[in-house]
Structures are given as structure tokens and as C-alpha cells.
Scaffold this motif. Structure first.
Motif, mmCIF file in Angstrom:
data_model
loop_
_atom_site.group_PDB
_atom_site.id
_atom_site.type_symbol
_atom_site.label_atom_id
_atom_site.label_comp_id
_atom_site.label_asym_id
_atom_site.label_seq_id
_atom_site.Cartn_x
_atom_site.Cartn_y
_atom_site.Cartn_z
ATOM 1 N N ASN A 1 -2.497 2.224 -1.317
ATOM 2 C CA ASN A 1 -2.177 3.449 -2.050
ATOM 3 C C ASN A 1 -2.295 4.694 -1.180
ATOM 4 N N LEU A 2 -3.064 4.599 -0.099
ATOM 5 C CA LEU A 2 -3.185 5.745 0.801
ATOM 6 C C LEU A 2 -1.850 6.104 1.420
ATOM 7 N N THR A 3 -0.992 5.086 1.607
ATOM 8 C CA THR A 3 0.314 5.351 2.224
ATOM 9 C C THR A 3 1.220 6.143 1.291
ATOM 10 N N ASN A 4 0.929 6.099 0.011
ATOM 11 C CA ASN A 4 1.707 6.886 -0.957
ATOM 12 C C ASN A 4 1.152 8.292 -1.123
ATOM 13 N N ASP A 5 -0.167 8.414 -1.008
ATOM 14 C CA ASP A 5 -0.825 9.685 -1.313
ATOM 15 C C ASP A 5 -0.954 10.618 -0.112
ATOM 16 N N PHE A 6 -0.998 10.035 1.098
ATOM 17 C CA PHE A 6 -1.227 10.843 2.291
ATOM 18 C C PHE A 6 -0.154 10.577 3.339
ATOM 19 N N ASN A 7 0.118 11.576 4.148
ATOM 20 C CA ASN A 7 1.029 11.386 5.281
ATOM 21 C C ASN A 7 0.357 10.576 6.385
ATOM 22 N N ARG A 8 -0.947 10.745 6.483
ATOM 23 C CA ARG A 8 -1.721 10.052 7.513
ATOM 24 C C ARG A 8 -3.196 10.165 7.166
ATOM 25 N N VAL A 9 -3.929 9.080 7.333
ATOM 26 C CA VAL A 9 -5.383 9.092 7.186
ATOM 27 C C VAL A 9 -5.953 8.543 8.479
ATOM 28 N N GLU A 10 -6.645 9.387 9.226
ATOM 29 C CA GLU A 10 -7.120 9.016 10.558
ATOM 30 C C GLU A 10 -8.640 8.872 10.577
ATOM 31 N N PHE A 11 -9.104 7.734 11.043
ATOM 32 C CA PHE A 11 -10.535 7.507 11.241
ATOM 33 C C PHE A 11 -10.969 8.246 12.502
ATOM 34 N N ASN B 1 0.715 16.602 1.659
ATOM 35 C CA ASN B 1 1.631 17.679 1.258
ATOM 36 C C ASN B 1 1.019 18.560 0.183
ATOM 37 N N ASP B 2 0.164 17.958 -0.653
ATOM 38 C CA ASP B 2 -0.435 18.674 -1.773
ATOM 39 C C ASP B 2 -1.942 18.434 -1.758
ATOM 40 N N ALA B 3 -2.715 19.495 -1.614
ATOM 41 C CA ALA B 3 -4.169 19.364 -1.486
ATOM 42 C C ALA B 3 -4.820 18.792 -2.739
ATOM 43 N N SER B 4 -4.138 18.853 -3.866
ATOM 44 C CA SER B 4 -4.730 18.319 -5.091
ATOM 45 C C SER B 4 -4.930 16.813 -5.026
ATOM 46 N N ILE B 5 -4.272 16.139 -4.053
ATOM 47 C CA ILE B 5 -4.425 14.690 -3.920
ATOM 48 C C ILE B 5 -5.865 14.328 -3.562
ATOM 49 N N LEU B 6 -6.616 15.277 -3.015
ATOM 50 C CA LEU B 6 -8.015 15.020 -2.665
ATOM 51 C C LEU B 6 -8.867 14.787 -3.909
ATOM 52 N N GLU B 7 -8.395 15.235 -5.058
ATOM 53 C CA GLU B 7 -9.139 15.061 -6.294
ATOM 54 C C GLU B 7 -8.883 13.702 -6.934
ATOM 55 N N LYS B 8 -7.877 12.987 -6.447
ATOM 56 C CA LYS B 8 -7.545 11.684 -7.009
ATOM 57 C C LYS B 8 -8.565 10.636 -6.555
ATOM 58 N N GLN C 1 -9.697 7.256 -5.202
ATOM 59 C CA GLN C 1 -9.086 6.255 -4.340
ATOM 60 C C GLN C 1 -9.891 4.962 -4.401
ATOM 61 N N GLU C 2 -9.189 3.830 -4.324
ATOM 62 C CA GLU C 2 -9.876 2.543 -4.299
ATOM 63 C C GLU C 2 -10.444 2.232 -2.916
ATOM 64 N N ALA C 3 -9.784 2.705 -1.861
ATOM 65 C CA ALA C 3 -10.175 2.344 -0.501
ATOM 66 C C ALA C 3 -11.411 3.091 -0.036
ATOM 67 N N PHE C 4 -11.591 4.325 -0.505
ATOM 68 C CA PHE C 4 -12.768 5.085 -0.105
ATOM 69 C C PHE C 4 -13.099 6.128 -1.162
ATOM 70 N N LYS C 5 -14.341 6.572 -1.103
ATOM 71 C CA LYS C 5 -14.817 7.646 -1.969
ATOM 72 C C LYS C 5 -15.146 8.840 -1.085
ATOM 73 N N ILE C 6 -14.577 9.990 -1.429
ATOM 74 C CA ILE C 6 -14.887 11.201 -0.673
ATOM 75 C C ILE C 6 -16.263 11.707 -1.085
ATOM 76 N N ILE C 7 -17.171 11.741 -0.132
ATOM 77 C CA ILE C 7 -18.524 12.217 -0.389
ATOM 78 C C ILE C 7 -18.612 13.728 -0.211
ATOM 79 N N LYS C 8 -17.934 14.209 0.820
ATOM 80 C CA LYS C 8 -17.973 15.644 1.100
ATOM 81 C C LYS C 8 -16.730 16.052 1.874
ATOM 82 N N ILE C 9 -16.139 17.180 1.498
ATOM 83 C CA ILE C 9 -15.044 17.774 2.277
ATOM 84 C C ILE C 9 -15.668 18.794 3.222
ATOM 85 N N LEU C 10 -15.577 18.530 4.502
ATOM 86 C CA LEU C 10 -16.243 19.364 5.498
ATOM 87 C C LEU C 10 -15.411 20.558 5.925
#
Length: 215
Positions: free
Chosen positions: A25-35, A55-62, A64-73
Motif C-alpha cells: 500500500n505504500l506504493t499507492n500512498d507515497f512516491n517514495r519511502v526511503e529507509f 503529493n499530499d501531506a494528509s497521507i501521513l495521517e493515514k 499504514q499496515e507496514a509501519f506506525k509513525i511514532i514521530k514526525i521529525l
């Protein structure tokens, strides 16, 4: 004193083979997710720093199954630096291993995922075996220039394959991003591009077989 024998390997996971993974699902929501960096690991997964491009910062609020955002730095309109807990099946493999880890470049992109790995020979063999249980044969192994240039592997090759491979490494064919094409290699050796392709494929196959099967 001899140093610890660490190897470098890349794994290419196609989008099709990753259909059953939560990270697809990350491939649909983000242009790129880099470790960027692993912080620590536990039975829950890997705590890591990642950079998300969107493209849209609101996607950060969705959620995700692959990871949980703990903090936006840090964040701007199209990118964010985040601390996450990655808990998908692939992340859990690396959370359980102490002698193999992700390094850059490792990223999810619209066509799948590229993982660049560093680790001991035995640990990387375990990675291959564990990935096979998750993905079957839906991934490709690629050895980076450092492993390809190892005397241990170079000595396995016939002279002509060795010559072509060494020229490819010298010109940056295995760099990321690539600094030359097979045509450039062919021109520098005054041979046909098809010959370069054949020699490189044969050399890579020989080295990967040795890399993943030797005791």
C-alpha cells in the motif's frame, strides 16, 4: 589482524511479488519511502528513521499496515522525516537478525522495493532463506561492487568474464546510480555490447551461487 568478513548485497522485490505484503500500500500512498537508519529492534519490529515523499501531506495521517509513525521529525509540503515502527513480515525478518541490516539505498518505490544489505555471509544466507518463505522466488539478488570485487569471488571466473566484470566495476556500472552503460563497457574493451551482457550475466550468476550456497 583480519577484519570481520562482511558482505554487501541488494535485493530487488517486484510489486507483483509483494502483493500479499502490507507494505504494498505504500506504493499507492507515497512516491517514495526511503529507509535512512535503524534505531533499534524488538519483537514488535524495527524502529527506524525514514523519509517519505508524497503529493499530499494528509497521507501521513493515514494508518499504514507496514509501519506506525511514532514521530514526525521534520516536514514540508512534499516530504517528511519520520521515526517509525516497521512491523511488516520483511521488517520482522531483519528485526530478528543481529548480523544483517539495511543500509542506504533501501527504499519502496512505485514498482516495488530495493533493499541494500550489509552483513556476514551466514546472516545474508539466512535473509535469503527467510525471504523465500515470505516471497517464494519473487525477488532477485544483486551483489554490489564491493562483493563483486572480492578476490574470493573474482577467482571463480574465467579470465574473459573477470576482465569484463572488473572494467564494469571500474567504470561504475554497479554504482547506484549507474555511472556507465554496457555500451560504454563494450567500447572501452572494443567488444560487442551483447558480449558484455553475456559475460556480466554469467559472472553475476556464478558469484551469486557461490555467495548463497557456500558453507
Amino acid at each position: 589482524m583480519d577484519s570481520v568478513d562482511l558482505r554487501y548485497m541488494q535485493i530487488d522485490i517486484t510489486l507483483e511479488s509483494a502483493r500479499s505484503l502490507p507494505g504494498v500500500n505504500l506504493t499507492n500512498d507515497f512516491n517514495r519511502v526511503e529507509f535512512l537508519s535503524r534505531m533499534n529492534a524488538s519483537e514488535e519490529g524495527m524502529h527506524a528513521l525514514i523519509r517519505c515523499d508524497f503529493n499530499d501531506a494528509s497521507i501521513l495521517e493515514k494508518e499504514q499496515e507496514a509501519f506506525k509513525i511514532i514521530k514526525i521529525l521534520d516536514q514540508n509540503d512534499h516530504s517528511a522525516l519520520c521515526e517509525v515502527l516497521a512491523s511488516g513480515p520483511v521488517s520482522l525478518i531483519f528485526a530478528s537478525l543481529h548480523h544483517a541490516w539495511w543500509v542506504t539505498p533501501t527504499f519502496v518505490h512505485p514498482e516495488g522495493m530495493i533493499m541494500t544489505l550489509r552483513g556476514t555471509r551466514n546472516a545474508l544466507r539466512q535473509v535469503r532463506e527467510k525471504l523465500s518463505t515470505v516471497l517464494g522466488d519473487g525477488f532477485k539478488l544483486k551483489l554490489g561492487a564491493e562483493s563483486l570485487h572480492s578476490p574470493e569471488f573474482i577467482e571463480l571466473l574465467p579470465e574473459r568474464q573477470r576482465t569484463v566484470l572488473e572494467k564494469a566495476i571500474l567504470l561504475g556500472y554497479y554504482d547506484r546510480p549507474r555511472r556507465c552503460t554496457q555500451r560504454d563497457i563494450a567500447d572501452s574493451l572494443s567488444i560487442k555490447q551483447a558480449t558484455v551482457s553475456e559475460h556480466l550475466q554469467s559472472a553475476e550468476a556464478t558469484i551469486i551461487h557461490a555467495f548463497t550456497t557456500e558453507p
